[in-house]
Design an enzyme around this catalytic site. Structure first.
Site, PDB file in Angstrom:
ATOM      1  N   GLY A 111     -19.467 -16.024  18.448  1.00  0.00           N
ATOM      2  CA  GLY A 111     -19.531 -17.185  19.337  1.00  0.00           C
ATOM      3  C   GLY A 111     -18.430 -17.159  20.394  1.00  0.00           C
ATOM      4  O   GLY A 111     -18.590 -17.736  21.467  1.00  0.00           O
ATOM      5  N   GLU A 134     -22.086 -10.806  14.038  1.00  0.00           N
ATOM      6  CA  GLU A 134     -22.912 -11.678  13.197  1.00  0.00           C
ATOM      7  C   GLU A 134     -23.728 -10.896  12.180  1.00  0.00           C
ATOM      8  O   GLU A 134     -23.980 -11.362  11.065  1.00  0.00           O
ATOM      9  CB  GLU A 134     -23.860 -12.524  14.074  1.00  0.00           C
ATOM     10  CG  GLU A 134     -23.172 -13.616  14.878  1.00  0.00           C
ATOM     11  CD  GLU A 134     -22.692 -13.161  16.248  1.00  0.00           C
ATOM     12  OE1 GLU A 134     -22.578 -11.945  16.487  1.00  0.00           O
ATOM     13  OE2 GLU A 134     -22.426 -14.048  17.085  1.00  0.00           O
TER      14      GLU A 134
HETATM   15  C1  HXC Z   1     -13.492 -19.314  10.532  1.00  0.00           C
HETATM   16  C2  HXC Z   1     -11.918 -17.678  10.861  1.00  0.00           C
HETATM   17  C3  HXC Z   1     -12.816 -16.958  11.681  1.00  0.00           C
HETATM   18  C4  HXC Z   1     -14.110 -17.512  11.917  1.00  0.00           C
HETATM   19  C5  HXC Z   1     -10.976 -15.857  11.554  1.00  0.00           C
HETATM   20  N1  HXC Z   1     -10.795 -16.965  10.819  1.00  0.00           N
HETATM   21  N2  HXC Z   1     -12.186 -15.832  12.097  1.00  0.00           N
HETATM   22  N3  HXC Z   1     -12.271 -18.849  10.302  1.00  0.00           N
HETATM   23  N4  HXC Z   1     -14.396 -18.683  11.314  1.00  0.00           N
HETATM   24  N5  HXC Z   1     -15.004 -16.920  12.710  1.00  0.00           N
HETATM   25  C6  HXC Z   1      -9.611 -17.368  10.062  1.00  0.00           C
HETATM   26  C7  HXC Z   1      -9.435 -16.539   8.814  1.00  0.00           C
HETATM   27  O1  HXC Z   1     -10.222 -17.050   7.766  1.00  0.00           O
HETATM   28  C8  HXC Z   1      -7.952 -16.703   8.565  1.00  0.00           C
HETATM   29  O2  HXC Z   1      -7.712 -17.987   7.989  1.00  0.00           O
HETATM   30  C9  HXC Z   1      -7.354 -16.749   9.971  1.00  0.00           C
HETATM   31  O3  HXC Z   1      -8.445 -17.102  10.828  1.00  0.00           O
HETATM   32  C10 HXC Z   1      -6.817 -15.397  10.408  1.00  0.00           C
HETATM   33  O4  HXC Z   1      -7.807 -14.414  10.249  1.00  0.00           O
HETATM   34  P1  HXC Z   1      -7.612 -13.064   9.405  1.00  0.00           P
HETATM   35  O5  HXC Z   1      -8.952 -12.615   8.989  1.00  0.00           O
HETATM   36  O6  HXC Z   1      -6.611 -13.273   8.344  1.00  0.00           O
HETATM   37  O7  HXC Z   1      -6.999 -12.117  10.523  1.00  0.00           O
HETATM   38  P2  HXC Z   1      -7.158 -10.542  10.648  1.00  0.00           P
HETATM   39  O8  HXC Z   1      -7.013  -9.903   9.296  1.00  0.00           O
HETATM   40  O9  HXC Z   1      -6.236 -10.151  11.722  1.00  0.00           O
HETATM   41  O10 HXC Z   1      -8.643 -10.288  11.102  1.00  0.00           O
HETATM   42  C11 HXC Z   1      -9.101 -10.769  12.366  1.00  0.00           C
HETATM   43  C12 HXC Z   1     -10.655 -10.681  12.458  1.00  0.00           C
HETATM   44  C13 HXC Z   1     -11.277 -11.388  11.219  1.00  0.00           C
HETATM   45  C14 HXC Z   1     -11.075  -9.195  12.454  1.00  0.00           C
HETATM   46  C15 HXC Z   1     -11.059 -11.306  13.772  1.00  0.00           C
HETATM   47  O11 HXC Z   1     -10.698 -12.709  11.135  1.00  0.00           O
HETATM   48  C16 HXC Z   1     -12.758 -11.561  11.321  1.00  0.00           C
HETATM   49  O12 HXC Z   1     -13.518 -10.621  11.079  1.00  0.00           O
HETATM   50  N6  HXC Z   1     -13.212 -12.795  11.621  1.00  0.00           N
HETATM   51  C17 HXC Z   1     -14.619 -13.115  11.639  1.00  0.00           C
HETATM   52  C18 HXC Z   1     -15.257 -12.583  12.902  1.00  0.00           C
HETATM   53  C19 HXC Z   1     -16.749 -12.905  12.915  1.00  0.00           C
HETATM   54  O13 HXC Z   1     -17.521 -12.489  12.041  1.00  0.00           O
HETATM   55  N7  HXC Z   1     -17.187 -13.674  13.910  1.00  0.00           N
HETATM   56  C20 HXC Z   1     -18.561 -14.052  14.056  1.00  0.00           C
HETATM   57  C21 HXC Z   1     -18.779 -15.358  13.369  1.00  0.00           C
HETATM   58  S1  HXC Z   1     -20.483 -15.803  13.395  1.00  0.00           S
HETATM   59  P3  HXC Z   1      -7.180 -18.156   6.470  1.00  0.00           P
HETATM   60  O14 HXC Z   1      -7.042 -19.637   6.341  1.00  0.00           O
HETATM   61  O15 HXC Z   1      -8.245 -17.580   5.626  1.00  0.00           O
HETATM   62  O16 HXC Z   1      -5.894 -17.384   6.452  1.00  0.00           O
HETATM   63  C22 HXC Z   1     -20.781 -16.413  14.903  1.00  0.00           C
HETATM   64  C23 HXC Z   1     -22.194 -16.934  15.138  1.00  0.00           C
HETATM   65  C24 HXC Z   1     -22.328 -17.548  16.486  1.00  0.00           C
HETATM   66  O17 HXC Z   1     -19.955 -16.444  15.733  1.00  0.00           O
HETATM   67  C25 HXC Z   1     -23.523 -18.421  16.514  1.00  0.00           C
HETATM   68  C26 HXC Z   1     -23.360 -19.509  17.548  1.00  0.00           C
HETATM   69  C27 HXC Z   1     -24.382 -20.592  17.411  1.00  0.00           C
END
Ligand code: HXC
Length: 260
Positions: A111, A134
């Site tokens: 997103g 995603e």
């Molecule tokens: C909620 C998130 C988050 C997310 C990171 N965090 N991304 N929380 N939603 N999308 C939170 C983590 O849980 C963590 O909190 C804190 O942010 C730091 O992240 P880390 O994972 O500890 O950092 P790092 O190890 O450096 O990794 C960074 C990262 C990873 C590679 C970006 O966070 C990641 O893969 N995030 C998810 C990316 C993703 O899949 N995005 C797509 C989402 S789906 P805590 O409290 O646990 O320490 C989407 C659908 C869109 O976007 C549809 C729209 C309608």
């Protein structure tokens, strides 16, 4: 700095440019309902504020935004997603008629990438990463990631990004046309602001219709796009700014645009 927003820093406009910073540092600016709602509200206010001619949207050094909030999504079933209040916010962002410039550093995922693609111009620091991960969650992009991305980078790279979930570098994003410039990370915001400031000096009516024509053209066939362009061009002939712009050129002086 105005403090009415919890997950955004909204700065007072400088030379017609408003800077909005996503500020949810503990979650890498993950887009939850509140953050998107605040963003939609600020853009709604900017829409009708004549002192704002362009908006720069940034995140932090580490992340523009790491996606929709996965924790929030986890609690939603089909009906919950269908009634998702974030839809209204996305719509408001889509409809913003003034230039929106994204200054991207760090993670720009899911997103977050979809939000950045709502911007009219994207500038990124060399460490930025763009991706649609995603697919790794068993879902797919839902805020334009399958539509705006393919228009920006073409079919092959869009497919590759959406189906593998792997991110691309700022360099790849630049080569593919997703962003227009790469900067050193500490200069991204400044560069985006400079571009916004340049735009803010132009006639706001011409800027608005030019933006609308480009977006319209991306959505339609050439003949329809050209017709829209012609109509918009014609409408501008009725503005004071058009007369001023042409007069100033002929008088060899800088124009003073009034927005009328
Ligand atoms: C909620 C998130 C988050 C997310 C990171 N965090 N991304 N929380 N939603 N999308 C939170 C983590 O849980 C963590 O909190 C804190 O942010 C730091 O992240 P880390 O994972 O500890 O950092 P790092 O190890 O450096 O990794 C960074 C990262 C990873 C590679 C970006 O966070 C990641 O893969 N995030 C998810 C990316 C993703 O899949 N995005 C797509 C989402 S789906 P805590 O409290 O646990 O320490 C989407 C659908 C869109 O976007 C549809 C729209 C309608």
């Amino acid at each position: 700095l105005e403090s009415t927003y919890e997950l955004l820093h909204v700065y007072p406009p400088v030379k017609g440019v408003q800077h909005i910073q996503l500020h949810r540092p503990d979650a890498l600016n993950a887009l939850n309902t509140q953050l998107l709602g605040e963003l939609a509200t600020v853009l709604g206010l900017a829409e009708t504020d004549d002192s704002i001619r362009a908006v720069v949207l940034s995140g932090s050094k580490r992340a523009f935004a790491a996606g929709a909030d996965i924790k929030e999504m986890a609690d939603r079933d089909l009906v919950g997603i269908l009634k998702d209040p974030r839809q209204q916010s996305w719509l408001a962002i889509t409809q913003f008629s003034k230039p929106l410039i994204a200054a991207v550093n760090g993670y720009c995922l899911g997103g977050g990438c979809e939000l950045a693609m709502h911007a009219d111009i994207l500038i990124a620091g060399k460490d930025a990463q763009f991706g649609q991960p995603e697919i790794n969650l068993g879902i797919m992009p839902g805020a334009g990631g399958t539509q705006r991305l393919v228009r920006a980078v073409g079919k092959s790279l869009a497919m590759q990004m959406v189906l593998t979930g792997q991110a691309i570098s700022a360099q790849q994003a630049k080569e593919a046309g997703l962003i227009s410039e790469i900067t050193q990370p500490e200069l991204t915001l400044q560069r985006a602001t400079d571009i916004a400031t340049t735009i803010a000096q132009k006639s706001p009516l011409a800027v608005r219709l030019a933006k609308e024509a480009i977006l319209k053209g991306m959505d339609t066939d050439l003949a329809t796009g050209l017709r829209f362009e012609r109509h918009a061009f014609t409408v501008l002939a009725g503005t004071e700014d058009r007369n001023e712009g042409i007069k100033a050129f002929l008088e060899k002086r800088p124009p003073v645009f009034s927005g009328r």
